[in-house]
Scaffold this active site. Sequence first.
Site, short mmCIF file in Angstrom:
data_model
loop_
_atom_site.label_atom_id
_atom_site.label_comp_id
_atom_site.label_asym_id
_atom_site.label_seq_id
_atom_site.Cartn_x
_atom_site.Cartn_y
_atom_site.Cartn_z
N ASP B 11 4.82 -22.34 35.79
CA ASP B 11 4.85 -20.88 35.83
C ASP B 11 5.16 -20.44 37.25
OD1 ASP B 11 4.22 -20.83 33.21
OD2 ASP B 11 2.18 -20.06 33.44
N ASP B 130 7.22 -17.23 20.53
CA ASP B 130 5.76 -17.18 20.62
C ASP B 130 5.24 -16.78 19.25
OD1 ASP B 130 5.93 -17.75 23.30
OD2 ASP B 130 5.73 -15.67 23.96
#
Lengths: 223, 259
Positions: B11, B130
Site C-alpha cells: 500500500d 472488492d
Amino acid sequence: MTVATCSGGPPVIAVLDYGIGNLRSAEKALQHLGADARLVTDPDQAVVAAGMVLPGVGAFGRCAQALRHSGLVKSVHHALARGTPFLGVCVGLQLLYEGSDEAPGVEGLGALGGVVRALAPGVKRPQMQWNRLQRRPGRTSALLAGTGESPWVYFVHSFAPEDGAEVSATCHYGGEVVAAVERDRLWGTQFHPEKSGAVGLAMLANFVAAVAAVAGASASPSA
Amino acid sequence: MRCIRVIPCLDVDAGRVVKGVQFAGLVDAGDPVELAARYDAEGADELVFLDITASVDARRTMVEVVARTAEQVFIPFTVGGGVGDVDAARALLRAGADKVSLNTAALAHPNLVARLAGEFGAQCVVVAIDARRRAGAGARWDVYSHGGRRPAGRDALAWAEQAAALGAGEILLTSMDRDGTRSGYDLELTRAVAGTVAVPVVASGGVGSLEHLVQGARQGDADAVLAASIFHRGEHTLAEAKAYMADHGVPVRPVGPAG
C-alpha cells in the site's frame, strides 16, 4: 546521421518504439546492464544501431499495423539482412513469422517460416505466469548461455510460433510451446527476459555482449 | 504446466509505503522501490502497488515511483488505486508498469476496460473486484466501489464475467469479509470466480498463514495468491511461503538459482 558506435561508449541498441504499450521495461533492463539502449522511433536512427530489439505486447494485428505505420519495418529487414544482433520479444518475436491465427490476413515480416498459433485448448489464456524452459536437445544457444538447464522465465501470451528448426527452447503449457528461437544473430523469446528477474537479465547480458562483439569486430579492421 | 504466482502487495500513500513494513537491513522501510527490489531478490513472482493516496495532486508521485521501480525491479508489477481514465493508465504504463488495475472507474465506465485493452492489450488490464458476501443469500457476493465504501449494485460473478468479456486480462479478487481478518481467503468466492472467467484470478484478502496460500491455490483454484501482512511483518519470507506451498502440492517457481 549520427554514428552509432561513438568512440569510448558502448554501442547503441535501438529498442523500436512504434507506439505500443510498455517499452520502458526492455530499455531499462538493458540500461541496467550498462548498454546504451534507446527508444527509437526514427527509421534512420534505427538502421545505424549496433543492435536492435523489437518488443511487442497486445494483439498481433495491432502491432503489425503499428510497426508498418511507423516506417520501422524497413529498418528491421535491413538489420536482419545485415546480420545486426536482433532480439524479438513476445509479440515482437511473433511479428517475425509469416502471420498469426490471431489476425488472419495480416502479414508478418516473414523473416522466419511458419505462423503463430493459439495455445492449446483447455489451458487458461493468456499463459500469465513463470514457467521453466526445456532446452531443445542438441541445440546450443548463445542467448541462454550460462542460465542453467531449465531456467524459470515469465510468460504473458495466448499465441506462440509454430515449431521449427530455429527453436532453441520450449516450455510446457497444455503441450510443448515455443519459448526461444535463435538463427545466427536473430534471437527471439516468447517470454519476457526483461521481466524474468536475475535469469532474464543474464540472457539480456548475453545479447548485449553479442552486440558489443559484432560492433567491435566491425569497428576494428584498421587496428 | 501451471505455476502459481506469489504476489506481495504494497500500500502506497503519497509515494511512501504504509502499514509498517518490517525488513531487516533496509535503509528506509518506507521506500516502495527499495521494498520492491527486496521482494524481487527474495523470490516474489510479481508485485502489486496499491496507491491509496487520497489527494489528486499527489497521484503524480505514483508515476515517479513507477519510473524508479522500472529502473531497478525486473519482475512484473501492477499498479492500482485511483486509476480513473485512459490518460492515467497510459502514464503509469509508459513509466514502466506492466499492468494497471481498475476498480471504481471500471464499474462507473465499463467501456474503459475495453478501451484500455484495445490500446495497450488485455494483458496489462487488471480489473480489481472488492466483493462482500450477501447476507442470507448463500453463495452470492456483492461488488463494492470506492475502496469498499459504496455498494456498486452488481453481482460479483456477473461483473467478473463482464469485465473479462470487455478485455480484462486478469481479475484481482478481494474478499472484503476476509480482508484484514487473517482468517484465510474466501475460498468459495475465489473458486466461483475462477470457475466463471477464463482469465487468471488473483486471490486476495485474509491471509494470515502459509496454509492460506495453499488453500487459495488448491481449494480456491486461484492462479496467483496475494498477501501483505505476513510478508511485511517479517512473519514469513517468500522462500518459506514457496517451500511450504511446494511441500503441499502447489506448483511454484522455486526461490534461488535456476531450479
